[in-house]
Design an enzyme around this catalytic site. Structure first.
Site, PDB file in Angstrom:
ATOM      1  N   GLY A 214       0.778  -1.232   0.000  1.00  0.00           N
ATOM      2  CA  GLY A 214       0.000   0.000   0.000  1.00  0.00           C
ATOM      3  C   GLY A 214       0.811   1.283   0.000  1.00  0.00           C
ATOM      4  O   GLY A 214       0.326   2.320   0.441  1.00  0.00           O
TER       5      GLY A 214
ATOM      6  N   ILE B  60      -7.907  -8.924 -11.352  1.00  0.00           N
ATOM      7  CA  ILE B  60      -8.499  -8.421 -12.602  1.00  0.00           C
ATOM      8  C   ILE B  60     -10.001  -8.286 -12.389  1.00  0.00           C
ATOM      9  O   ILE B  60     -10.648  -9.213 -11.902  1.00  0.00           O
ATOM     10  CB  ILE B  60      -8.194  -9.389 -13.768  1.00  0.00           C
ATOM     11  CG1 ILE B  60      -6.682  -9.360 -14.043  1.00  0.00           C
ATOM     12  CG2 ILE B  60      -8.979  -8.988 -15.012  1.00  0.00           C
ATOM     13  CD1 ILE B  60      -6.225 -10.329 -15.114  1.00  0.00           C
TER      14      ILE B  60
ATOM     15  N   ASN C 181      -6.061   3.657 -12.124  1.00  0.00           N
ATOM     16  CA  ASN C 181      -5.099   2.622 -11.768  1.00  0.00           C
ATOM     17  C   ASN C 181      -3.706   3.138 -12.063  1.00  0.00           C
ATOM     18  O   ASN C 181      -3.516   3.943 -12.981  1.00  0.00           O
ATOM     19  CB  ASN C 181      -5.352   1.344 -12.585  1.00  0.00           C
ATOM     20  CG  ASN C 181      -4.364   0.234 -12.234  1.00  0.00           C
ATOM     21  OD1 ASN C 181      -4.124  -0.045 -11.063  1.00  0.00           O
ATOM     22  ND2 ASN C 181      -3.783  -0.373 -13.249  1.00  0.00           N
TER      23      ASN C 181
ATOM     24  N   HIS D 246       0.052   1.763 -13.118  1.00  0.00           N
ATOM     25  CA  HIS D 246       0.693   0.572 -13.688  1.00  0.00           C
ATOM     26  C   HIS D 246       2.187   0.881 -13.849  1.00  0.00           C
ATOM     27  O   HIS D 246       2.538   1.946 -14.376  1.00  0.00           O
ATOM     28  CB  HIS D 246       0.053   0.240 -15.045  1.00  0.00           C
ATOM     29  CG  HIS D 246       0.653  -0.940 -15.713  1.00  0.00           C
ATOM     30  ND1 HIS D 246       0.409  -2.232 -15.311  1.00  0.00           N
ATOM     31  CD2 HIS D 246       1.521  -1.029 -16.752  1.00  0.00           C
ATOM     32  CE1 HIS D 246       1.098  -3.061 -16.088  1.00  0.00           C
ATOM     33  NE2 HIS D 246       1.771  -2.361 -16.964  1.00  0.00           N
TER      34      HIS D 246
ATOM     35  N   THR E 169     -10.644   0.731 -17.822  1.00  0.00           N
ATOM     36  CA  THR E 169     -11.706   0.319 -18.759  1.00  0.00           C
ATOM     37  C   THR E 169     -11.699  -1.216 -18.771  1.00  0.00           C
ATOM     38  O   THR E 169     -10.792  -1.826 -18.202  1.00  0.00           O
ATOM     39  CB  THR E 169     -11.382   0.837 -20.180  1.00  0.00           C
ATOM     40  OG1 THR E 169     -10.098   0.317 -20.554  1.00  0.00           O
ATOM     41  CG2 THR E 169     -11.354   2.355 -20.200  1.00  0.00           C
TER      42      THR E 169
HETATM   43  C1  GRF Z   1       4.202  -1.957  -7.100  1.00  0.00           C
HETATM   44  O1  GRF Z   1       4.933  -2.875  -7.893  1.00  0.00           O
HETATM   45  C2  GRF Z   1       3.680  -0.869  -7.972  1.00  0.00           C
HETATM   46  O2  GRF Z   1       4.536  -0.673  -9.067  1.00  0.00           O
HETATM   47  C3  GRF Z   1       2.358  -1.389  -8.457  1.00  0.00           C
HETATM   48  O3  GRF Z   1       1.860  -2.222  -7.413  1.00  0.00           O
HETATM   49  C4  GRF Z   1       2.969  -2.689  -6.618  1.00  0.00           C
HETATM   50  C5  GRF Z   1       2.739  -2.491  -5.149  1.00  0.00           C
HETATM   51  O4  GRF Z   1       2.476  -1.153  -4.916  1.00  0.00           O
HETATM   52  N1  GRF Z   1       1.464  -0.280  -8.711  1.00  0.00           N
HETATM   53  P1  GRF Z   1       2.019  -0.660  -3.428  1.00  0.00           P
HETATM   54  O5  GRF Z   1       3.273  -0.454  -2.636  1.00  0.00           O
HETATM   55  O6  GRF Z   1       1.157  -1.768  -2.822  1.00  0.00           O
HETATM   56  O7  GRF Z   1       1.285   0.617  -3.665  1.00  0.00           O
END
Ligand code: GRF
Length: 195
Positions: free
Chosen positions: A12, A92, A107, A109, A141
């Site tokens: 998180g 997903i 989101n 990515h 989407t």
């Molecule tokens: C990380 O690999 C980030 O690149 C992707 O989700 C993974 C965990 O992110 N978005 P977080 O620390 O749980 O926000």
């Protein structure tokens, strides 16, 4: 004041960055953090920030996405969100779920979309010998990692980089990009952010 629900599956760190950014004259506030994994480290971080949390464990549902999402919807709808942020959320979502939040679900990515949708983005960038990598915030989407791009941040790939060193460099930028995009999006401005 826009109400933001954040979905996580793990540590998180993006959720923390988003929540820390929503203060003062920011037009949005976090109202709930939801995890599909009861062991997600982000749940404790959300609680420390005084943010309500919910867990909808996806494991009992196995492959029954519709049944899982029917449960997932309950705490989300109860929070009456204006915006949903997927932040390290590793499930997903079906078109039915996505379409329910059309135009108001984001989101992040860890690649420069449209390059490398899906998993193992850093390994793929390294294998391809890319000179740069980065992250993308996009509207969600029904097609995975494919919606309108709302912002991107770029980092150099350095000699000797491993998946871990590149991931760490990109993650730093995620924590800058996602709050910047959310701020603009919550103001109703969909112009892409370039960091
Ligand atoms: C990380 O690999 C980030 O690149 C992707 O989700 C993974 C965990 O992110 N978005 P977080 O620390 O749980 O926000």
């Amino acid at each position: 004041m826009k109400r933001v629900v954040i979905l996580i599956s793990g540590g998180g760190s993006n959720m923390v960055a988003l929540c820390r950014s929503m203060t003062g004259d920011h037009p949005a506030r976090p109202v709930l953090v939801v995890s599909n994994d009861p062991d997600a480290g982000g749940l404790a971080k959300a609680r420390e920030m005084g943010i309500a949390t919910a867990v909808v464990d996806s494991r009992p549902f196995r492959g029954d996405r519709a049944a899982f999402e029917a449960e997932l919807l309950k705490p989300i709808e109860a929070a009456q969100p204006d915006i949903l942020c997927l932040a390290g959320f590793m499930r997903i979502l079906t078109p039915d779920f996505v379409n329910r939040f059309s135009g108001r679900m984001l989101n992040i990515h860890p690649s420069l979309l449209p390059k490398y949708p899906g998993l193992h983005t850093h390994a793929r960038a390294l294998d391809a010998g890319d000179a740069e990598a980065g992250c993308t915030v996009h509207e969600v989407t029904p097609v995975l990692d494919d919606g309108p791009i709302l912002g991107q941040a770029r980092v150099p790939v350095r000699a000797g980089d491993t998946e871990e060193t590149l991931a760490a460099r990109v993650l730093e930028q995620e924590h800058r990009l996602y709050p910047a995009v959310l701020r603009r999006f919550a103001d109703g401005d969909r112009r892409p952010v370039a960091l």
